[in-house]
Scaffold this active site. Structure first.
Site, PDB file in Angstrom:
ATOM      1  N   GLU A 181       0.309  -0.966   0.064  1.00  0.00           N
ATOM      2  CA  GLU A 181       0.342   0.327   0.155  1.00  0.00           C
ATOM      3  C   GLU A 181       1.213   1.119   0.317  1.00  0.00           C
ATOM      4  OE1 GLU A 181      -2.383   3.389   1.738  1.00  0.00           O
ATOM      5  OE2 GLU A 181      -0.719   2.355   2.576  1.00  0.00           O
ATOM      6  N   GLU A 182       1.951   1.255   0.565  1.00  0.00           N
ATOM      7  CA  GLU A 182       3.004   2.462   1.219  1.00  0.00           C
ATOM      8  C   GLU A 182       3.462   2.507  -0.428  1.00  0.00           C
ATOM      9  OE1 GLU A 182       2.618   4.244   2.965  1.00  0.00           O
ATOM     10  OE2 GLU A 182       1.997   3.608   4.811  1.00  0.00           O
TER      11      GLU A 182
END
Length: 378
Positions: free
Chosen positions: A224-225
Site C-alpha cells: 500500500e505504501e
C-alpha cells in the site's frame, strides 16, 4: 445486529506485537507469517498470494451470492541503501513517501545478506560541537541524511569492510508506547493499528459466534505504501469493500484522535456515496463516536483496487492519527470506535442486492437525492 465486546487488552497486545515486526514495503514476509499464524489461532481460513497478500474469509449464511471485504495493509514506510560512502556511512533512499526530517535520529536495522546490522540515521551535520550554527541551516531531504552503522569495519580512517550492499532494506524501530490515559505513540501505526483493529474484530465475531449474512473477506495487503496494495486479493466476487486506514489529524482537518472517521473523498476522488452513508447511519444508530473528513493529500488501498479494474463500491474508515508518516500518535478510543463500527458493518445486510450481478438492468439501481424537477409544459 449485535454490538460485540471489543477486547481492548488483545487489541493493545497484538498492536505492540505487530509494531515490533519490521515490515517496510518489499520486506514483509515475516509479518505475513505472523498474521497468518494469528488467523490460524482464531480458526479463520485464509490463503496467501504469490507475493504475500493475505485473503481470509469469515463465512456468511448466504451462499452463492455477493461478498464484501474489509482491507488493511501490513507494509510500512522504510528505506533502502543507495550507496556505501567513503566514510563508511550509508546514503539511503526512502521506501514510500515520507519526509527525511522524521528519519533523523531513528534507530534502524539494515538487512544485509550476512544478517541484520544496527545503525542510526543522522543529518550530515549532526553535532553542534563540530559544525556550530551550521547544524541549524542544513536543508531537509534524503540527500542530507546518512546512516551511521554500528560496525567496527565501517569506521572512518580504516579500510571499509562491510557486507552491506546497495539495495539492502532499512527498517525503522517503531518504539511503541501506550500510556495509562490511552494514548498510543509509535512509528508505523499506519496501518498496523488498522491490522490490530481487524484482528480484534475477527476475534470478537468468532468468540461470540456471530452469524453474518454474507462472506466477508479480510484482506491484508503488502504494497500500500508504494501504491499497488489492493490491486491483488480483491477479485470480482467482492462487491463492496471498507478500507481501514489512518485519518490525518491536523489544524485544517476535521479528524480527531478520539473518533472513528469516515473519509468522504481523498486525492483520487470521492468514495462510494451509498456505502459511506451506510457506515455513517450505522454509527448514528449505535451511538459510535463518528465524524466525516476529506483528505487532499492521501490515497489508500481503495485507489489501487479500483485502478486495477475492480467494479467495487469502496469506503474508507479511519482511526485518528496525529503526525502521520512521522512520529505518530492515536488514542485507544478511536481504535475501539472503528472496531465497533466494523463489527456492525460485517453483520449488516448487503448495501444493494443487485450488486451481485456484474451487469444488470436499471431496475433496482439506487437514487441519490436531487432537487425537484420542474415539468415545463409545451
Amino acid at each position: 445486529m449485535t454490538r460485540v465486546p471489543i477486547d481492548s487488552h488483545y487489541l493493545k497486545h497484538i498492536l505492540v506485537a505487530l509494531l515490533n515486526i519490521p515490515s517496510p514495503s518489499g520486506y514483509t514476509d515475516q509479518i505475513v507469517h505472523f498474521v497468518g499464524q494469528e488467523l490460524q489461532k482464531l480458526g479463520i481460513a485464509h490463503n496467501v498470494t504469490r507475493r504475500g497478500a493475505i485473503r481470509a474469509t469469515l463465512k456468511g449464511r448466504m451462499r452463492d451470492t455477493l461478498d464484501r471485504a474489509v482491507t488493511v495493509h501490513l507494509d510500512t514506510l522504510g528505506a533502502m541503501v543507495r550507496r556505501v560512502k567513503p566514510n563508511g556511512r550509508l546514503a539511503i533512499a526512502s521506501v514510500g513517501t515520507w519526509s527525511s526530517r522524521f528519519a533523523e535520529g531513528g534507530r534502524v536495522t539494515i538487512y544485509a545478506d550476512s544478517g541484520p546490522i544496527r545503525g542510526t540515521v543522522l543529518p550530515l551535520k549532526s553535532s553542534g560541537h563540530a559544525y556550530g550554527e551550521a547544524v541549524d541551516t542544513q536543508p531537509a531531504g534524503w540527500d542530507h541524511v546518512e546512516l551511521r552503522v554500528d560496525d567496527e569495519g565501517q569506521q572512518p580512517g580504516e579500510t571499509i569492510k562491510t557486507d552491506i550492499q546497495v539495495g539492502d532494506f532499512v527498517a525503522f524501530d517503531a518504539l511503541p508506547e501506550i500510556s495509562d490515559a490511552g494514548f498510543i505513540n509509535a512509528r508505523h501505526l499506519d496501518d498496523k493499528a488498522g491490522v490490530a483493529i481487524l484482528l480484534t474484530v475477527a476475534k470478537a465475531l468468532k468468540e461470540e459466534k456471530i452469524d453474518i449474512p454474507i462472506d466477508c473477506h479480510l484482506i491484508f495487503t503488502i504494497f500500500e505504501e508504494v501504491g499497488s496494495g489492493a490491486s491483488a486479493a480483491v477479485y470480482g466476487d467482492v462487491t463492496e469493500m471498507v478500507v481501514i486506514d489512518h485519518a490525518p489529524v491536523a489544524p485544517n482537518q476535521n479528524a480527531t484522535e478520539f473518533h472513528a472517521v469516515v473519509c468522504m473523498m481523498d486525492q483520487t476522488g470521492p468514495f462510494d456515496y451509498h456505502l459511506s452513508r451506510k457506515l455513517l447511519a450505522l454509527g448514528r444508530e449505535n451511538g459510535i463516536d463518528l465524524i466525516k473528513d476529506v483528505f487532499r493529500f492521501y490515497r489508500s488501498d481503495s485507489a489501487s483496487a479500483i485502478e486495477a479494474g475492480n467494479d467495487t463500491r469502496t469506503a474508507l474508515l479511519g482511526f485518528g492519527l496525529d503526525g502521520s508518516h512521522g512520529y505518530e500518535r492515536t488514542h485507544l478510543s478511536s481504535l475501539i470506535a472503528v472496531a465497533d463500527l466494523i463489527a456492525l458493518y460485517v453483520q449488516s445486510a448487503p448495501t444493494f442486492s443487485r450488486d451481485k450481478d456484474t451487469l444488470a438492468s436499471l431496475n433496482g439501481f439506487p437514487h441519490q437525492p436531487d432537487r425537484e424537477v420542474i415539468q415545463i409544459e409545451t
